[in-house]
Design an enzyme around this catalytic site. Structure first.
Site, PDB file in Angstrom:
ATOM      1  N   TYR A 181       0.931  -0.855  -0.057  1.00 10.15           N
ATOM      2  CA  TYR A 181      -0.352   0.104   0.117  1.00 10.15           C
ATOM      3  C   TYR A 181       1.153   1.245  -0.031  1.00 10.15           C
ATOM      4  CZ  TYR A 181      -2.701   3.955   1.709  1.00 10.15           C
ATOM      5  OH  TYR A 181      -3.066   4.663   1.836  1.00 10.15           O
ATOM      6  N   TYR A 249      -5.792  22.143  -3.332  1.00  7.09           N
ATOM      7  CA  TYR A 249      -6.017  22.469  -5.312  1.00  7.09           C
ATOM      8  C   TYR A 249      -7.043  23.992  -5.956  1.00  7.09           C
ATOM      9  CZ  TYR A 249      -8.287  21.789  -9.314  1.00  7.09           C
ATOM     10  OH  TYR A 249      -8.790  21.016 -10.989  1.00  7.09           O
TER      11      TYR A 249
END
Length: 312
Positions: A181, A249
């Site tokens: 992972y 963002y």
């Protein structure tokens, strides 16, 4: 927001939209696509984008149709943006084309892609079923890469758009007992940073989110509730993490680490040699002898040492 306006100017400084590309989407609405959107951070991110000033149409993508329907109903009650849904396994080779077709049928086109789908495996690496390791790489790495490659050319041609890849704080380091992972998220970090450098100034936001622990069922699914990191790193709510990620963002940050403590950890680990870092991380992630040997898996995604179910 002044700083967001400055970020827009900087991101668009070398953008040269192609007339043919703009003509091809004339009359279509720019939409936000979120994979792994049926719960947790994916759903919270969808809500943040849906409630932004632009109120873009949102396409929720996940595999489980029942959970997807519940997520869509949840979002419709909390936003005035249009909400669409698509039950899809994003590891399919034609996933990008299916997403584009679903959007076109609703009079939309892909403007922002949020690659949030993924899953984690906990325990000793050698205890994992090889098929599950293959599935992890297929979803966390291959599907994300394929969708990014599918979406990016059109965005560059139009001189606008965005790709937000959800990695993990764990993507900054090796992670014993969650080895595959953590490695998959390291790939996401490296890929996103490289693409961001290649496309700088051409009108497309290319960002990578690195959340730490997010409060979900992933800890218990992984048998990690007794791991030391659960006591040292406070878990954020999906909503708090999503707010921070959306803010980063809009400001054009290449790497977005939500949470003050997580941000501090991201800075600290860069100074540690692997000789010291890896054993410390292994100590933090060790799920206990019995759990480690059992190789418990989280059947869905994860975002950070916590993990966040995102796709099923």
């Amino acid at each position: 927001m002044i700083f967001a306006g400055l970020a827009d100017w900087w991101i668009n400084r070398r953008a040269h939209p192609e007339p043919e590309a703009l003509e091809s989407v004339k009359g279509f609405a720019p939409a936000v696509v979120v994979t792994g959107a049926s719960r947790g951070l994916g759903l919270a991110l969808a809500q943040e984008f849906a409630n932004s000033d632009e109120r873009p149409p949102i396409l929720l993508v996940a595999r489980d149709p029942d959970e997807l329907q519940s997520a869509a109903e949840f979002l419709r009650k909390r936003t005035s943006a249009g909400v669409m849904q698509l039950s899809l396994d994003v590891t399919r080779n034609d996933a990008g084309a299916q997403i584009a077709a679903a959007l076109a049928a609703e009079g939309c086109y892909l403007d922002v892609l949020i690659n949030n789908a993924g899953f984690g495996l906990g325990g000793d690496f050698v205890s994992h079923d090889p098929d599950r390791v293959d599935a992890l790489v297929e979803l966390n790495v291959t599907a994300l890469t394929r969708l990014t490659r599918y979406a990016l050319p059109g965005m560059l041609a139009r001189g606008r758009g965005g790709i937000l890849n959800v990695a993990s704080l764990g993507g900054l380091m090796p992670g014993p007992y969650q080895a595959a992972y953590y490695a998959s998220k390291s790939y996401v970090v490296a890929l996103t940073r490289a693409i961001s450098a290649e496309t700088a100034g051409q009108g497309v936001r290319i960002c990578c989110a690195l959340p730490g622990p997010v409060e979900t069922r992933f800890h218990s699914d992984m048998g990690a509730n007794n791991a030391l990191y659960r006591y040292l790193l406070p878990a954020q709510s999906p909503e708090a993490a999503a707010r921070s990620i959306y803010r980063g963002y809009r400001l054009g940050h290449g790497l977005i680490v939500p949470g003050v403590i997580n941000f501090a950890v991201s800075r600290i680990v860069s100074f540690f040699p692997y000789l010291l870092l890896v054993p410390v991380v292994g100590l933090l992630l060790w799920p206990g002898q019995q759990r480690s040997r059992a190789g418990k898996t989280a059947g869905d995604a994860s975002n950070g040492p916590d993990g966040e179910r995102t796709n099923d």
